[in-house]
Design an enzyme around this catalytic site. Structure first.
Site, PDB file in Angstrom:
ATOM      1  N   LYS A 111     -32.695   2.735   0.119  1.00  0.00           N
ATOM      2  CA  LYS A 111     -32.878   4.195   0.072  1.00  0.00           C
ATOM      3  C   LYS A 111     -33.681   4.694   1.266  1.00  0.00           C
ATOM      4  O   LYS A 111     -33.332   5.708   1.860  1.00  0.00           O
ATOM      5  CB  LYS A 111     -33.521   4.608  -1.251  1.00  0.00           C
ATOM      6  CG  LYS A 111     -32.579   4.276  -2.416  1.00  0.00           C
ATOM      7  CD  LYS A 111     -32.723   5.155  -3.620  1.00  0.00           C
ATOM      8  CE  LYS A 111     -31.437   5.052  -4.431  1.00  0.00           C
ATOM      9  NZ  LYS A 111     -31.588   4.714  -5.805  1.00  0.00           N
ATOM     10  N   LYS A 194     -22.274  -1.100  -4.456  1.00  0.00           N
ATOM     11  CA  LYS A 194     -22.449  -0.865  -5.894  1.00  0.00           C
ATOM     12  C   LYS A 194     -22.061   0.576  -6.256  1.00  0.00           C
ATOM     13  O   LYS A 194     -22.341   1.499  -5.481  1.00  0.00           O
ATOM     14  CB  LYS A 194     -23.931  -1.082  -6.236  1.00  0.00           C
ATOM     15  CG  LYS A 194     -24.242  -1.121  -7.699  1.00  0.00           C
ATOM     16  CD  LYS A 194     -25.744  -1.095  -7.959  1.00  0.00           C
ATOM     17  CE  LYS A 194     -26.314   0.296  -7.860  1.00  0.00           C
ATOM     18  NZ  LYS A 194     -27.499   0.549  -8.676  1.00  0.00           N
ATOM     19  N   LYS A 197     -25.184   6.228  -9.005  1.00  0.00           N
ATOM     20  CA  LYS A 197     -25.108   7.659  -9.300  1.00  0.00           C
ATOM     21  C   LYS A 197     -25.592   8.542  -8.152  1.00  0.00           C
ATOM     22  O   LYS A 197     -25.216   9.691  -8.063  1.00  0.00           O
ATOM     23  CB  LYS A 197     -25.816   8.011 -10.619  1.00  0.00           C
ATOM     24  CG  LYS A 197     -27.284   7.687 -10.706  1.00  0.00           C
ATOM     25  CD  LYS A 197     -27.801   8.127 -12.068  1.00  0.00           C
ATOM     26  CE  LYS A 197     -28.437   7.007 -12.838  1.00  0.00           C
ATOM     27  NZ  LYS A 197     -29.638   6.408 -12.226  1.00  0.00           N
TER      28      LYS A 197
HETATM   29  N1  AQP Z   1     -22.870  -0.257 -10.643  1.00  0.00           N
HETATM   30  C1  AQP Z   1     -23.555  -0.735 -11.668  1.00  0.00           C
HETATM   31  N2  AQP Z   1     -23.055  -1.755 -12.408  1.00  0.00           N
HETATM   32  C2  AQP Z   1     -23.745  -2.241 -13.460  1.00  0.00           C
HETATM   33  N3  AQP Z   1     -24.955  -1.773 -13.849  1.00  0.00           N
HETATM   34  C3  AQP Z   1     -25.479  -0.755 -13.152  1.00  0.00           C
HETATM   35  N4  AQP Z   1     -26.632  -0.076 -13.258  1.00  0.00           N
HETATM   36  C4  AQP Z   1     -26.699   0.848 -12.289  1.00  0.00           C
HETATM   37  N5  AQP Z   1     -25.592   0.802 -11.525  1.00  0.00           N
HETATM   38  C5  AQP Z   1     -24.819  -0.190 -12.033  1.00  0.00           C
HETATM   39  C6  AQP Z   1     -27.636  -0.307 -14.286  1.00  0.00           C
HETATM   40  O1  AQP Z   1     -27.845   0.900 -14.992  1.00  0.00           O
HETATM   41  C7  AQP Z   1     -29.210   0.950 -15.426  1.00  0.00           C
HETATM   42  C8  AQP Z   1     -29.821   2.252 -15.077  1.00  0.00           C
HETATM   43  O2  AQP Z   1     -30.013   2.323 -13.688  1.00  0.00           O
HETATM   44  P1  AQP Z   1     -31.160   3.257 -13.107  1.00  0.00           P
HETATM   45  O3  AQP Z   1     -30.908   4.647 -13.484  1.00  0.00           O
HETATM   46  O4  AQP Z   1     -32.482   2.738 -13.491  1.00  0.00           O
HETATM   47  O5  AQP Z   1     -31.036   3.135 -11.562  1.00  0.00           O
HETATM   48  P2  AQP Z   1     -30.214   2.242 -10.627  1.00  0.00           P
HETATM   49  O6  AQP Z   1     -30.242   0.836 -11.063  1.00  0.00           O
HETATM   50  O7  AQP Z   1     -30.688   2.483  -9.247  1.00  0.00           O
HETATM   51  O8  AQP Z   1     -28.790   2.874 -10.884  1.00  0.00           O
HETATM   52  P3  AQP Z   1     -28.009   3.824  -9.955  1.00  0.00           P
HETATM   53  O9  AQP Z   1     -26.862   4.369 -10.741  1.00  0.00           O
HETATM   54  O10 AQP Z   1     -27.680   3.137  -8.680  1.00  0.00           O
HETATM   55  O11 AQP Z   1     -29.045   4.993  -9.715  1.00  0.00           O
HETATM   56  P4  AQP Z   1     -29.564   5.638  -8.379  1.00  0.00           P
HETATM   57  O12 AQP Z   1     -28.345   5.987  -7.601  1.00  0.00           O
HETATM   58  O13 AQP Z   1     -30.344   6.817  -8.830  1.00  0.00           O
HETATM   59  O14 AQP Z   1     -30.435   4.627  -7.682  1.00  0.00           O
HETATM   60  C9  AQP Z   1     -29.914  -0.257 -14.803  1.00  0.00           C
HETATM   61  O15 AQP Z   1     -30.021  -1.297 -15.763  1.00  0.00           O
HETATM   62  C10 AQP Z   1     -28.994  -0.641 -13.693  1.00  0.00           C
HETATM   63  O16 AQP Z   1     -29.114  -1.980 -13.323  1.00  0.00           O
END
Ligand code: AQP
Length: 327
Positions: A111, A194, A197
């Site tokens: 990030k 990956k 969101k």
């Molecule tokens: N692509 C993915 N496949 C499987 N698991 C995923 N998780 C996120 N992306 C995937 C899992 O979802 C949970 C919540 O994630 P988070 O909100 O704590 O943040 P993150 O891991 O950083 O997920 P994002 O979607 O990528 O969010 P942003 O973009 O805001 O950083 C976690 O258990 C995560 O592993």
């Protein structure tokens, strides 16, 4: 009895990756222990976000938890910011984690590499400290997460070791656990990345209409050749779609390969889209009902009350151990 804890940060619209890697699994494991599930709204502040968006996203996550089958009578569902002990413990734990280890966290590197140095907030750097506090407050031993979060749970384990070595056994040792299939769902437009969101390219959002979900799957990037084969190195696009299909249908990769011998990518993608739509149709309908019902507020208040009792106990134990008390 196991203590299970996890959370999701309301940084944006949830994706199919969040659903497969996290939410669906939370509903599956919830009765295997005492379960605490929070909405990590303080973590969402690490990148700029509009107040109304943060608020809406937080409520949405609560509704998605419920729509997936999380049972609020059993599982405490709450907003992180409603339990002030998260922040209080983070202030203490930051003294037992080091700059070097925080700067090696993949999420921080990813990030911050896209930002100007003067725009990188301290919160983005220190996010794993708060996450360690989130975890240890509930004496959780099981932390179901997607693959990208394992590194942060490892850091929480390090801080527990340090605290327990120094002050006696005051904190429980957490362990990350992942779904067997689907712990890392990849972007549909670039399967080397990956599905995330905060990176809208190649995402399927839970808020997308069923029609849009179908279209996105039909236009997902595929690979050379025409065989349906699980081979993440040489066929990352097809392997990602197979992972989505397998995690939602329960079919193994071998079963999927057999089913599509002699068929093309088009047939396969249509079948993946059917599986996704069949899962998402009732889930999205439940979400709509819940969000209209007013249930979310009630669940969050009740969940925060129950969470606070456990969190307070742990914080007090830590404060006493380190000398923060009055005689
Ligand atoms: N692509 C993915 N496949 C499987 N698991 C995923 N998780 C996120 N992306 C995937 C899992 O979802 C949970 C919540 O994630 P988070 O909100 O704590 O943040 P993150 O891991 O950083 O997920 P994002 O979607 O990528 O969010 P942003 O973009 O805001 O950083 C976690 O258990 C995560 O592993």
């Amino acid at each position: 009895m196991d203590r299970i804890l996890s959370g999701i940060k309301p940084t944006g619209q949830l994706t199919l990756g969040n659903y497969i890697g996290a939410i669906k699994n939370f509903a599956k494991v919830q009765y295997e222990g005492e379960t605490f599930l929070f909405i990590a709204d303080l973590h969402a502040l690490t990148l700029p976000i509009e107040p109304e968006t943060l608020n809406k996203n937080s409520r949405d996550i609560a509704a998605y938890y419920l729509a997936a089958g999380l049972d609020p009578k059993h599982t405490s569902i709450f907003l992180q910011s409603d339990v002030s002990e998260h922040s209080e413990l983070a202030i203490i734990l930051q003294n037992y984690l080091y700059m070097g280890e925080l700067s090696r966290m993949t999420q921080f590197k990813d990030k911050s590499s896209k930002m100007k140095e003067e725009a990188i907030g301290l919160g983005l750097f220190a996010y794993p400290v708060l996450m360690a506090a989130d975890i240890v407050l509930y004496n959780a031993n099981r932390i179901p997460v997607g693959e990208d979060q394992v590194q942060h749970v490892e850091l929480a384990r390090d801080v527990v070791k340090r605290m327990n070595n120094r002050y006696g056994k005051i904190l429980a040792m957490p362990k990350a656990e992942m779904v067997k299939v689907g712990a890392r769902i990849m972007s549909l437009s670039d399967p080397s990345k990956k599905m995330s969101k905060s990176d809208p390219k190649g995402d399927i959002y839970l808020s997308d209409s069923l029609e849009v979900m179908r279209k996105k799957i039909m236009s997902a990037v595929t690979d050379m050749g025409k065989e349906i084969k699980y081979d993440p190195i040489n066929k990352p696009g097809i392997s990602n779609l197979m992972t989505i299909m397998s995690s939602l249908s329960g079919k193994s990769f071998e079963e999927i390969e057999k089913e599509f011998v002699g068929k093309g990518y088009g047939d396969f993608k249509r079948a993946v889209a059917d599986v996704v739509v069949n899962e998402m149709a009732p889930f999205k309908a439940r979400y709509e009902e819940i969000i209209q019902s007013g249930l979310v507020d009630e669940v969050l208040s009740e969940g925060a009350k129950r969470a606070k009792v456990v969190a307070k106990e742990t914080l007090t134990r830590v404060q006493h151990a380190i000398g923060l008390y009055r005689k």
